[in-house]
Design an enzyme around this catalytic site. Structure first.
Site, mmCIF file in Angstrom:
data_model
loop_
_atom_site.group_PDB
_atom_site.id
_atom_site.type_symbol
_atom_site.label_atom_id
_atom_site.label_comp_id
_atom_site.label_asym_id
_atom_site.label_seq_id
_atom_site.Cartn_x
_atom_site.Cartn_y
_atom_site.Cartn_z
ATOM 1 N N ALA A 16 0.799 -1.223 0.000
ATOM 2 C CA ALA A 16 0.000 0.000 0.000
ATOM 3 C C ALA A 16 0.833 1.275 0.000
ATOM 4 C CB ALA A 16 -0.921 -0.002 1.219
ATOM 5 N N CYS A 17 2.010 1.225 0.581
ATOM 6 C CA CYS A 17 2.803 2.450 0.689
ATOM 7 C C CYS A 17 3.180 3.012 -0.675
ATOM 8 C CB CYS A 17 4.070 2.176 1.498
ATOM 9 S SG CYS A 17 5.013 3.655 1.904
#
Length: 383
Positions: free
Chosen positions: A319-320
């Site tokens: 997700a980052c």
């Protein structure tokens, strides 16, 4: 350690570009001497890019704003041009989003898209591509190499299948072009996406190779620049920079590639010694600068944040980096569970990395993984 996300402009490229920002300002469409000089430089850059990929004619090179535009032009332009012939497109399940999303949109226009699955290494089976062909297939699009896990695809084999069946073959060469030798003639590539920044040229410029006997519809209409395929005043400084970068890549990629393979393999061999650590992507058929891993029991974004605190830039497929809550679609397509995909780390090397850089990463990474696992309630060492 994040050249896969962005590369610095080579100082020799910048030097070639600089006069065209303030001194040499001619428009290549103008008939006066300044315009004619800009035109000569434009065509010289076109020739350098054509030579890099083994294209027979410089006129097959269409300059764009980057890889995303080139992918859109190739996919939309080919689909719309040949929609009366058929409405079926074949691609892989690990393509870049600048291929996946245009294809989703094209489906709304009545096209069917077949996504060929990959194996645990992210490799496409050419025979599965062949088996997916039907009488309505007009286009096959498969990336040369996956920029996330590094796997290099069997492009020549797929190209031969496409050629034998008289189907257009598009290749997203963003991650590979300028790093490893490729040849559009020998590999039967009809359309090839090329990125400037991925070979140390400026951002905001790219190219699409279109085989001379192939016809596709343009997306940008206007004054008819770029042989009518991409209207709009050309980005002369950027194009000159891309041409210079292509020439340097042609001259230097073999020696530089050997150096990067040595550094890459040091990263892979050493990091795999960490417990519960696994390589993602094919071990040998991979980009020469890509070392990608997954670590069990930790999150990839935590790893890159802790590396960043030590001055090391890296990326992850979780997700980052994607700015969504979903893990990398490429890792999921390779058969990883969501929790496995979230523990990914990608290290990508470039020409300004040194042995000292690699040593520093190898000194720093084990301690970070140990600290993060100590915080994880799932780590087996807790009992």
């Amino acid at each position: 350690m994040d050249y896969g996300s962005a590369s610095p402009v080579d100082t020799r490229v910048l030097e070639a570009m600089m006069p065209y920002f303030d001194k040499e300002i001619g428009n290549p469409s103008s008939p006066h001497s300044s315009g004619r000089k800009a035109k000569r430089e434009l065509e010289a850059a076109r020739t350098d890019v054509a030579n890099l990929i083994g294209a027979q004619s410089p006129r097959s090179i269409i300059f764009t704003s980057g890889a995303t535009e080139s992918n859109n032009l190739a996919l939309r332009g080919a689909a719309m041009r040949y929609k009366d012939k058929g409405n079926h497109i074949i691609t892989s399940s690990v393509e870049h989003m600048s291929v996946m999303n245009p294809l989703k949109d094209i489906q709304r226009s009545g096209f069917d898209v077949t996504h060929i699955p990959v194996d645990r290494d992210g490799m496409v089976d050419a025979e599965r591509v062949k088996d997916a062909i039907n009488e309505k297939t007009v286009l096959i699009s498969v990336q040369y190499a996956n920029g996330e896990v590094g796997t290099v695809q069997p492009i020549k084999e797929i190209g031969e299948i496409a050629s034998d069946n008289r189907i257009l073959f598009h290749v997203d060469g963003t991650a590979a072009c300028g790093k490893i030798p490729l040849n559009v003639e020998e590999e039967h590539i009809d359309l090839l996406t090329i990125s400037s920044n991925d070979m140390y040229g400026p951002k905001g410029v790219g190219a699409l190779y279109i085989r001379q006997d192939v016809r596709i519809l343009p997306l940008m209409l206007g004054g008819g620049q770029e042989f009518g395929m991409r209207s709009g005043s050309e980005n002369i400084p950027g194009i000159i920079g891309m041409g210079r970068a292509a020439k340097l890549a042609s001259d230097e990629m073999i020696d530089e590639g050997a150096r990067l393979i040595r550094l890459r393999d040091q990263l892979i061999d050493s990091i795999l010694k960490i417990e519960y650590t696994y390589l993602t992507g094919h071990r040998t058929k991979r980009l020469l600068n890509n070392a990608s891993f997954r670590f069990s029991y930790i999150e990839g974004e935590s790893t890159i944040l802790m590396l960043s605190e030590l001055g090391i830039t890296a990326s992850t497929g979780s997700a980052c980096s994607t700015k969504t809550l979903e893990p990398s679609h490429a890792l999921i397509a390779m058969g990883l569970r969501h929790e496995e995909a979230h523990g990914s780390l990608r290290l990508t090397l470039g020409k300004y990395n040194s042995q000292e850089d690699v040593d520093y990463v190898l000194e720093s990474t084990p301690g970070i993984i140990t600290k993060l696992r100590a915080l994880s309630p799932l780590y087996p060492a807790h009992g």
